[in-house]
Design a protein around this motif. Structure first.
Motif, PDB file in Angstrom:
ATOM      1  N   LEU A   6       0.831  -1.199   0.000  1.00  0.00           N
ATOM      2  CA  LEU A   6       0.000   0.000   0.000  1.00  0.00           C
ATOM      3  C   LEU A   6       0.868   1.253   0.000  1.00  0.00           C
ATOM      4  CD1 LEU A   6      -2.741  -0.906   2.645  1.00  0.00           C
ATOM      5  CD2 LEU A   6      -2.834  -1.189   0.162  1.00  0.00           C
ATOM      6  N   ARG A   7       0.405   2.269  -0.741  1.00  0.00           N
ATOM      7  CA  ARG A   7       1.019   3.587  -0.714  1.00  0.00           C
ATOM      8  C   ARG A   7      -0.092   4.626  -0.669  1.00  0.00           C
ATOM      9  NH1 ARG A   7       5.901   3.955   0.924  1.00  0.00           N
ATOM     10  NH2 ARG A   7       6.034   5.993  -0.083  1.00  0.00           N
ATOM     11  N   VAL A   8       0.148   5.688   0.081  1.00  0.00           N
ATOM     12  CA  VAL A   8      -0.837   6.762   0.131  1.00  0.00           C
ATOM     13  C   VAL A   8      -0.943   7.409  -1.246  1.00  0.00           C
ATOM     14  CG1 VAL A   8      -0.570   7.250   2.583  1.00  0.00           C
ATOM     15  CG2 VAL A   8       0.922   8.390   0.928  1.00  0.00           C
ATOM     16  N   SER A   9      -2.022   8.129  -1.434  1.00  0.00           N
ATOM     17  CA  SER A   9      -2.264   8.829  -2.693  1.00  0.00           C
ATOM     18  C   SER A   9      -1.101   9.752  -3.056  1.00  0.00           C
ATOM     19  CB  SER A   9      -3.549   9.653  -2.566  1.00  0.00           C
ATOM     20  OG  SER A   9      -3.647  10.622  -3.580  1.00  0.00           O
ATOM     21  N   SER A  10      -0.870   9.915  -4.355  1.00  0.00           N
ATOM     22  CA  SER A  10       0.177  10.829  -4.826  1.00  0.00           C
ATOM     23  C   SER A  10      -0.384  12.200  -5.209  1.00  0.00           C
ATOM     24  CB  SER A  10       0.898  10.224  -6.033  1.00  0.00           C
ATOM     25  OG  SER A  10      -0.014  10.006  -7.096  1.00  0.00           O
ATOM     26  N   ARG A  11      -1.686  12.408  -5.022  1.00  0.00           N
ATOM     27  CA  ARG A  11      -2.258  13.705  -5.382  1.00  0.00           C
ATOM     28  C   ARG A  11      -1.671  14.816  -4.510  1.00  0.00           C
ATOM     29  NH1 ARG A  11      -6.675  10.163  -5.616  1.00  0.00           N
ATOM     30  NH2 ARG A  11      -7.510   9.941  -7.725  1.00  0.00           N
ATOM     31  N   ASN A  12      -1.488  15.962  -5.103  1.00  0.00           N
ATOM     32  CA  ASN A  12      -0.941  17.078  -4.334  1.00  0.00           C
ATOM     33  C   ASN A  12      -1.791  18.337  -4.406  1.00  0.00           C
ATOM     34  OD1 ASN A  12      -0.390  18.077  -6.887  1.00  0.00           O
ATOM     35  ND2 ASN A  12       1.789  17.505  -6.809  1.00  0.00           N
ATOM     36  N   ARG A  13      -2.963  18.230  -5.039  1.00  0.00           N
ATOM     37  CA  ARG A  13      -3.868  19.384  -5.109  1.00  0.00           C
ATOM     38  C   ARG A  13      -5.157  19.058  -4.355  1.00  0.00           C
ATOM     39  NH1 ARG A  13      -4.518  21.706 -11.069  1.00  0.00           N
ATOM     40  NH2 ARG A  13      -5.592  19.697 -11.314  1.00  0.00           N
ATOM     41  N   LEU A  14      -5.541  19.930  -3.472  1.00  0.00           N
ATOM     42  CA  LEU A  14      -6.771  19.718  -2.715  1.00  0.00           C
ATOM     43  C   LEU A  14      -7.974  19.617  -3.645  1.00  0.00           C
ATOM     44  CD1 LEU A  14      -6.322  22.115   0.338  1.00  0.00           C
ATOM     45  CD2 LEU A  14      -6.403  19.621   0.386  1.00  0.00           C
ATOM     46  N   SER A  15      -7.956  20.361  -4.727  1.00  0.00           N
ATOM     47  CA  SER A  15      -9.113  20.375  -5.633  1.00  0.00           C
ATOM     48  C   SER A  15      -9.356  19.025  -6.294  1.00  0.00           C
ATOM     49  CB  SER A  15      -8.926  21.452  -6.702  1.00  0.00           C
ATOM     50  OG  SER A  15      -7.750  21.223  -7.455  1.00  0.00           O
ATOM     51  N   ASP A  16      -8.349  18.146  -6.302  1.00  0.00           N
ATOM     52  CA  ASP A  16      -8.493  16.806  -6.869  1.00  0.00           C
ATOM     53  C   ASP A  16      -8.752  15.745  -5.807  1.00  0.00           C
ATOM     54  OD1 ASP A  16      -7.929  17.818  -9.405  1.00  0.00           O
ATOM     55  OD2 ASP A  16      -5.767  17.478  -9.171  1.00  0.00           O
ATOM     56  N   SER A  17      -8.815  16.139  -4.553  1.00  0.00           N
ATOM     57  CA  SER A  17      -8.733  15.191  -3.444  1.00  0.00           C
ATOM     58  C   SER A  17     -10.089  14.839  -2.843  1.00  0.00           C
ATOM     59  CB  SER A  17      -7.830  15.766  -2.345  1.00  0.00           C
ATOM     60  OG  SER A  17      -6.531  16.007  -2.850  1.00  0.00           O
ATOM     61  N   LEU A  18     -10.211  13.575  -2.457  1.00  0.00           N
ATOM     62  CA  LEU A  18     -11.385  13.070  -1.752  1.00  0.00           C
ATOM     63  C   LEU A  18     -10.991  12.859  -0.297  1.00  0.00           C
ATOM     64  CD1 LEU A  18     -14.338  12.079  -2.193  1.00  0.00           C
ATOM     65  CD2 LEU A  18     -13.393   9.772  -2.459  1.00  0.00           C
ATOM     66  N   ILE A  19     -11.681  13.532   0.595  1.00  0.00           N
ATOM     67  CA  ILE A  19     -11.323  13.555   2.009  1.00  0.00           C
ATOM     68  C   ILE A  19     -12.409  12.866   2.832  1.00  0.00           C
ATOM     69  CG2 ILE A  19     -10.659  15.010   3.956  1.00  0.00           C
ATOM     70  CD1 ILE A  19      -8.773  15.187   1.539  1.00  0.00           C
ATOM     71  N   ALA A  20     -11.994  12.076   3.801  1.00  0.00           N
ATOM     72  CA  ALA A  20     -12.938  11.409   4.704  1.00  0.00           C
ATOM     73  C   ALA A  20     -12.957  12.112   6.055  1.00  0.00           C
ATOM     74  CB  ALA A  20     -12.551   9.945   4.894  1.00  0.00           C
ATOM     75  N   THR A  21     -14.072  11.975   6.750  1.00  0.00           N
ATOM     76  CA  THR A  21     -14.199  12.545   8.087  1.00  0.00           C
ATOM     77  C   THR A  21     -15.196  11.729   8.889  1.00  0.00           C
ATOM     78  OG1 THR A  21     -14.577  14.605   9.337  1.00  0.00           O
ATOM     79  CG2 THR A  21     -16.069  14.152   7.499  1.00  0.00           C
ATOM     80  N   GLY A  22     -15.268  12.032  10.152  1.00  0.00           N
ATOM     81  CA  GLY A  22     -16.296  11.474  11.015  1.00  0.00           C
ATOM     82  C   GLY A  22     -17.122  12.607  11.583  1.00  0.00           C
ATOM     83  N   THR A  23     -18.420  12.509  11.491  1.00  0.00           N
ATOM     84  CA  THR A  23     -19.304  13.577  11.940  1.00  0.00           C
ATOM     85  C   THR A  23     -19.618  13.426  13.420  1.00  0.00           C
ATOM     86  OG1 THR A  23     -20.325  13.512   9.752  1.00  0.00           O
ATOM     87  CG2 THR A  23     -21.467  14.763  11.461  1.00  0.00           C
ATOM     88  N   PRO A  24     -19.499  14.482  14.213  1.00  0.00           N
ATOM     89  CA  PRO A  24     -19.876  14.386  15.619  1.00  0.00           C
ATOM     90  C   PRO A  24     -21.338  13.966  15.757  1.00  0.00           C
ATOM     91  CG  PRO A  24     -18.702  16.432  15.205  1.00  0.00           C
ATOM     92  CD  PRO A  24     -18.999  15.818  13.869  1.00  0.00           C
TER      93      PRO A  24
END
Length: 272
Positions: free
Chosen positions: A149-167
Motif C-alpha cells: 500500500l502507498r498513500v495517494s500521490s495527489r498534491n492538489r486539494l481540488s483533486d482530493s477526496l477527504i474522509a471525516t467522522g461527523t460528531p
C-alpha cells in the motif's frame, strides 16, 4: 511480503471474530442490543467478538496487556507489550444493516524506562464483509493481503477526496467540526463520512481517500489505522500538527503535500 508470526496471530484472531460478526450481521434484526451511552450502542455481537479476540491473543502471547473498547484495560506483565482492540468499529453501521465495519487490533510497546506506553509496532484492520486484511508492521510497510500500500500521490486539494467522522450525540464537538468542514469543503473534490475510523485510515493508506480528519476518537479506533498510514508513506498528526505514538482524540492524516495544506485549513478553522 510474507506475514510475520505476530501478524499471523493478529489476523487469525480478527478472522475468527469476523466469522462470528458476519453470521450475526446476517441476523442483525434479532441481535440483543443494550445501550451504554448517548447514541453509542453495544451489541451482543460486539461483546462476543471482543471475547474471541481476547482469548486468541492471550493464548498466543501470555502476559501481554490489553486496552479494549468494552472490557477496558488489563495490565501487562512488566516489560511486555499490550494489545489495543476494537472488536467492532462501525457499530452503528452494523446495527442498521450497513455492511461497512471492521475489527482493529494493534500492538504497542512499553517505554524502556517503564513510564508508560510507546509506539505501535504492528496493526491489523480486518473488514469481515469483504474479507480484506489491511496490515502493517513498523519498518515493514503497509499491505492489503500481499499487495503493498502507498498513500495517494495527489498534491492538489481540488483533486482530493477527504474522509471525516461527523460528531454525534455525546461524541465530538459539532461547532469545531462545522468550522473545519466549512474550511475544507470548498477546497476539495468531495468529503465522505462512512462511519468507521479504522477503515477510513486504512483507505487513506491504500490511496482510496486522499486525507482524513476526525476528533473525539479513542486509541482503539485509530492505533492500527495510524500505523497503516505512516507505513504507507503518509503523515498523521493532531490538529495542531503534533505527532503522537498513539493518535486518538484528534487525527489528521494524508500524504506529505496534502497534510500540510489540510493542516493549514484545519488549524486556521479551529482558531476562529
Amino acid at each position: 511480503m510474507a506475514l510475520s508470526g505476530l501478524i499471523r496471530v493478529m489476523e487469525r484472531a480478527a478472522r475468527r471474530a469476523g466469522g462470528r460478526l458476519r453470521r450475526d450481521f446476517g441476523e442483525v434484526e434479532h441481535l440483543q442490543v443494550s445501550r451504554k451511552g448517548p447514541s453509542d450502542f453495544v451489541s451482543k455481537a460486539d461483546r462476543m467478538a471482543e471475547r474471541t479476540i481476547y482469548d486468541e491473543l492471550l493464548q498466543a502471547r501470555p502476559g501481554w496487556g490489553f486496552l479494549m473498547e468494552e472490557a477496558g484495560e488489563i495490565a501487562a506483565e512488566e516489560g511486555k507489550p499490550r494489545w489495543i482492540v476494537d472488536p467492532l468499529d462501525g457499530t452503528s453501521n452494523f446495527l442498521h444493516g450497513i455492511p461497512h465495519f471492521a475489527i482493529s487490533i494493534a500492538a504497542q510497546e512499553p517505554k524502556l524506562d517503564g513510564s508508560g506506553w510507546g509506539e505501535v509496532f504492528a496493526g491489523v484492520v480486518y473488514q469481515p464483509i469483504t474479507d480484506q486484511t489491511f496490515w502493517a508492521e513498523k519498518s515493514r510497510g503497509a499491505w492489503l493481503q500481499d499487495a503493498r500500500l502507498r498513500v495517494s500521490s495527489r498534491n492538489r486539494l481540488s483533486d482530493s477526496l477527504i474522509a471525516t467522522g461527523t460528531p454525534y450525540q455525546g461524541h465530538g464537538e459539532f461547532p469545531q467540526w462545522s468550522k473545519i468542514f466549512g474550511a475544507v469543503g470548498p477546497q476539495v473534490a468531495g468529503i465522505r463520512r462512512f462511519g468507521a475510523a479504522s477503515l477510513d485510515l486504512a483507505w487513506v493508506a491504500a490511496g482510496r481517500y486522499d486525507g482524513f480528519w476526525e476528533s473525539g476518537l479513542s486509541p482503539w479506533d485509530t492505533a492500527a489505522g495510524c500505523l497503516l498510514v505512516r507505513e504507507a508513506g503518509g503523515f498523521v498528526t493532531d490538529f495542531r500538527g503534533r505527532s503522537h505514538p498513539v493518535c486518538d482524540s484528534e487525527v489528521l492524516a494524508a500524504n506529505d503535500p496534502l497534510h500540510s495544506r489540510l493542516h493549514k485549513l484545519v488549524a486556521g478553522a479551529i482558531k476562529t
